[in-house]
Structures are given as C-alpha cells and as structure tokens.
Enzyme design. Structure first.
Site, PDB file in Angstrom:
ATOM      1  N   ASN A  43       0.839  -1.195   0.000  1.00  0.00           N
ATOM      2  CA  ASN A  43       0.000   0.000   0.000  1.00  0.00           C
ATOM      3  C   ASN A  43       0.877   1.250   0.000  1.00  0.00           C
ATOM      4  OD1 ASN A  43       0.645  -0.858   2.677  1.00  0.00           O
ATOM      5  ND2 ASN A  43      -0.994   0.376   3.540  1.00  0.00           N
ATOM      6  N   GLU A  45       0.415   5.263   0.602  1.00  0.00           N
ATOM      7  CA  GLU A  45      -0.527   6.279   1.083  1.00  0.00           C
ATOM      8  C   GLU A  45      -0.113   7.678   0.632  1.00  0.00           C
ATOM      9  OE1 GLU A  45      -0.958   5.542   5.319  1.00  0.00           O
ATOM     10  OE2 GLU A  45      -2.221   3.796   4.889  1.00  0.00           O
ATOM     11  N   CYS A  54      -4.111   0.597  -2.550  1.00  0.00           N
ATOM     12  CA  CYS A  54      -3.930  -0.660  -1.827  1.00  0.00           C
ATOM     13  C   CYS A  54      -2.875  -1.546  -2.494  1.00  0.00           C
ATOM     14  CB  CYS A  54      -5.244  -1.436  -1.794  1.00  0.00           C
ATOM     15  SG  CYS A  54      -6.542  -0.656  -0.844  1.00  0.00           S
ATOM     16  N   GLU A  56      -2.984  -4.695  -3.234  1.00  0.00           N
ATOM     17  CA  GLU A  56      -3.492  -5.612  -4.263  1.00  0.00           C
ATOM     18  C   GLU A  56      -3.563  -4.924  -5.618  1.00  0.00           C
ATOM     19  OE1 GLU A  56      -4.763  -4.862  -1.299  1.00  0.00           O
ATOM     20  OE2 GLU A  56      -6.043  -6.454  -0.514  1.00  0.00           O
ATOM     21  N   CYS A  90     -10.049  -5.194   0.281  1.00  0.00           N
ATOM     22  CA  CYS A  90     -11.197  -4.295   0.433  1.00  0.00           C
ATOM     23  C   CYS A  90     -12.124  -4.443  -0.772  1.00  0.00           C
ATOM     24  CB  CYS A  90     -10.722  -2.852   0.587  1.00  0.00           C
ATOM     25  SG  CYS A  90     -10.139  -2.115  -0.953  1.00  0.00           S
ATOM     26  N   CYS A  93     -10.709  -3.314  -4.136  1.00  0.00           N
ATOM     27  CA  CYS A  93      -9.728  -4.264  -4.689  1.00  0.00           C
ATOM     28  C   CYS A  93     -10.413  -5.506  -5.234  1.00  0.00           C
ATOM     29  CB  CYS A  93      -8.682  -4.637  -3.642  1.00  0.00           C
ATOM     30  SG  CYS A  93      -7.531  -3.289  -3.333  1.00  0.00           S
TER      31      CYS A  93
HETATM   32  N1  THU Z   1      -5.223  -1.527   2.415  1.00  0.00           N
HETATM   33  C1  THU Z   1      -4.676  -2.333   1.453  1.00  0.00           C
HETATM   34  O1  THU Z   1      -3.543  -2.119   1.016  1.00  0.00           O
HETATM   35  N2  THU Z   1      -5.417  -3.347   0.993  1.00  0.00           N
HETATM   36  C2  THU Z   1      -6.683  -3.649   1.396  1.00  0.00           C
HETATM   37  O2  THU Z   1      -7.329  -4.511   0.823  1.00  0.00           O
HETATM   38  C3  THU Z   1      -7.258  -2.942   2.541  1.00  0.00           C
HETATM   39  C4  THU Z   1      -6.547  -1.720   2.972  1.00  0.00           C
HETATM   40  C5  THU Z   1      -4.453  -0.383   2.916  1.00  0.00           C
HETATM   41  C6  THU Z   1      -5.027   0.951   2.547  1.00  0.00           C
HETATM   42  C7  THU Z   1      -4.453   1.846   3.618  1.00  0.00           C
HETATM   43  O3  THU Z   1      -3.156   2.247   3.208  1.00  0.00           O
HETATM   44  C8  THU Z   1      -4.285   0.920   4.821  1.00  0.00           C
HETATM   45  O4  THU Z   1      -4.395  -0.405   4.319  1.00  0.00           O
HETATM   46  C9  THU Z   1      -5.318   1.136   5.915  1.00  0.00           C
HETATM   47  O5  THU Z   1      -6.599   1.090   5.398  1.00  0.00           O
END
Ligand code: THU
Length: 134
Positions: A43, A45, A54, A56, A90, A93
């Site tokens: 991920n 940010e 994310c 994925e 999520c 994704c």
């Molecule tokens: N996140 C992912 O990388 N993948 C997911 O499927 C769920 C959430 C990340 C997004 C954000 O940077 C952190 O997790 C907290 O939500």
C-alpha cells in the site's frame, strides 16, 4: 491445497516496503501468473487520503503493465507492527481484481500462523462486469 509458501513470503517482503505513515497499517500482496512469475505490491498512502492505493491494486497493475494477463493466485498479508490477523482485500480491490482475474482465482490469506484460501468470486459475488455494459 497447492503450497503457496513462496507466494506468501513475497507478500511479507512486499509489506515491508509499505508506505503508510498515516494509517501505520502495512499491507503486502503478491500475484502469481500462469507463467510462474510473481508480481508484488504494497500500500502507498498519500497526505490527500483518497489518493492512497492498496497493495493488491499495485500488484495487479504492475503485472498488467508488464504484459501479464493470466493469473493463478494472490496472497495478501497485513498488520500494524506484526501480522496477526487475516486481512481481506477491500471492496474496491475485489472489484479491481474481478475485471482481470479468473472468478475462481485463489486469494491466499495468512495471519502469521495459519493460511486460508478464498475464491475471488466468493469474496465478490454478483460482481459488476463488462457483460453488464454491453
Ligand atoms: N489496504 C490495502 O492495502 N489493501 C486492502 O485490501 C485494505 C486496505 C491499505 C489501505 C491503507 O493504506 C491501509 O491499508 C489502511 O486502510
């Protein structure tokens, strides 16, 4: 069940490269292609929170941008300091993966101890797809 040890290890390594100063929640994903290649993602940010991406989606975008189009499995791991829980992709994704990955593709989850596998279409039943907009 297939041995996904190497795929999980790649997801764990990718997670270490997470850029997540806002949530402090580090996620790693690894995508196995039919040709045996593995693409990873973490991920990433952003101070404009809605621009976070994310792990994925990073992994799948890296693979597609390198010309890959056949996928077998994806491993996902996540956690703040340690990996202690199963972290599921999520909703965004799940939809993103459903566009390009087979419905029965296995999503491998690892909580630092145990492994479980879910089919993509089990995580996103009745997905919106290109057949809807024909
Ligand atoms: N996140 C992912 O990388 N993948 C997911 O499927 C769920 C959430 C990340 C997004 C954000 O940077 C952190 O997790 C907290 O939500």
């Amino acid at each position: 069940m297939t041995d996904y040890t190497q795929l999980i290890e790649k997801a764990i390594e990718a997670r270490e490269r997470s850029y997540s100063p806002y949530s402090n929640f580090k996620v790693g994903a690894s995508l196995l292609c039919n040709n045996g290649k593995i693409y990873t993602g973490c991920n990433v940010e952003n101070s404009a929170y809605s621009e976070c991406i994310c792990a994925e989606r990073v992994a799948l975008s890296k693979a597609v941008s390198e010309g890959e189009c056949e996928f077998l499995a994806m491993a996902v791991v996540g956690g703040k300091s340690e990996i202690v829980d199963f972290v599921y992709p999520c909703g965004a994704c799940r939809q993103f993966l459903s566009e390009l990955c087979p419905p029965k593709m296995e999503i491998i989850l690892y909580n630092g101890k145990d492994t479980k596998s879910e089919a993509l279409d089990g995580l996103l039943p009745c997905s919106f797809s290109k057949s809807n907009i024909k």
